[in-house]
Design a protein around this motif. Structure first.
Motif, PDB file in Angstrom:
ATOM      1  N   LEU A  18      75.219  86.395 -33.007  1.00 44.89           N
ATOM      2  CA  LEU A  18      75.625  86.413 -31.677  1.00 44.89           C
ATOM      3  C   LEU A  18      74.377  86.650 -30.769  1.00 44.89           C
ATOM      4  O   LEU A  18      74.378  85.969 -29.603  1.00 44.89           O
ATOM      5  N   VAL A  19      73.248  87.337 -31.236  1.00 42.62           N
ATOM      6  CA  VAL A  19      72.250  87.394 -30.542  1.00 42.62           C
ATOM      7  C   VAL A  19      71.229  86.163 -30.161  1.00 42.62           C
ATOM      8  O   VAL A  19      70.811  86.026 -29.103  1.00 42.62           O
ATOM      9  N   GLN A  20      71.350  85.158 -31.252  1.00 42.33           N
ATOM     10  CA  GLN A  20      70.786  83.889 -31.051  1.00 42.33           C
ATOM     11  C   GLN A  20      71.175  82.953 -30.141  1.00 42.33           C
ATOM     12  O   GLN A  20      70.979  82.433 -29.008  1.00 42.33           O
ATOM     13  N   GLU A  21      72.956  82.933 -29.975  1.00 44.45           N
ATOM     14  CA  GLU A  21      73.707  82.562 -28.938  1.00 44.45           C
ATOM     15  C   GLU A  21      73.262  83.037 -27.673  1.00 44.45           C
ATOM     16  O   GLU A  21      73.152  82.356 -26.481  1.00 44.45           O
ATOM     17  N   ILE A  22      73.135  84.318 -27.456  1.00 45.44           N
ATOM     18  CA  ILE A  22      72.969  84.947 -26.099  1.00 45.44           C
ATOM     19  C   ILE A  22      71.480  84.604 -25.578  1.00 45.44           C
ATOM     20  O   ILE A  22      71.198  84.068 -24.515  1.00 45.44           O
TER      21      ILE A  22
END
Lengths: 96, 96
Positions: A30-34
């Motif tokens: 998720l952090v990568q997507e953000i």
């Protein structure tokens, strides 16, 4: 407590470790997507207001036995690792 | 990605943070039980062989995106906090 009972407790700890592992990696995705979305927007990835919000949420929902300060220390390590991952992605994007 | 979509991702991260929080505290309860049992047996609470086993398990089950070394660093912080909790319990037991 018998050694067999101790082993049952240790197995439960191992199970929790594996759940933590999966959740920490799920969080990392998720952090990568953000990070990618923020990169497109040209926004800085480190966001102290957002970090403060997350740390407050830990404090508000902590039922112990760990002290909030101990938990916040652990979470800061998770946040830092997430930020490093975003930076790595950024470097790789620049090299493409 | 719109700001609304970013907010959805952030909400998902918050949800995972709360799950992590609950699991870390659940783990701490188990570690306290183990600590009490070891105290009765007169065994040292820090167990490097057990720690190595847990770190190996992380390595074997890591599907990324985090590197194993990053995850092991985070888990070492969780282990350390658990050990501190056992030591606190021990000190309190001595004061009773």
């Amino acid at each position: 407590m018998s050694n067999a009972e101790l082993d049952i407790l240790r197995d439960k700890v191992d199970e929790i470790n594996l759940k933590l592992l999966d959740l920490i990696n799920e969080r990392a995705h998720l952090v990568q997507e953000i990070g990618k979305a923020k990169e497109v927007q040209g926004v800085n990835q480190y966001d102290p207001v957002r970090e403060r919000h997350m740390l407050n949420l830990i404090n508000e929902n902590n039922n112990g036995p760990f002290e909030t300060s101990t938990l916040q220390h652990i979470f800061k390590e998770i946040f830092k690792a997430g930020l490093e991952l975003q930076k790595d992605d950024h470097r790789k994007a620049l090299l493409v």
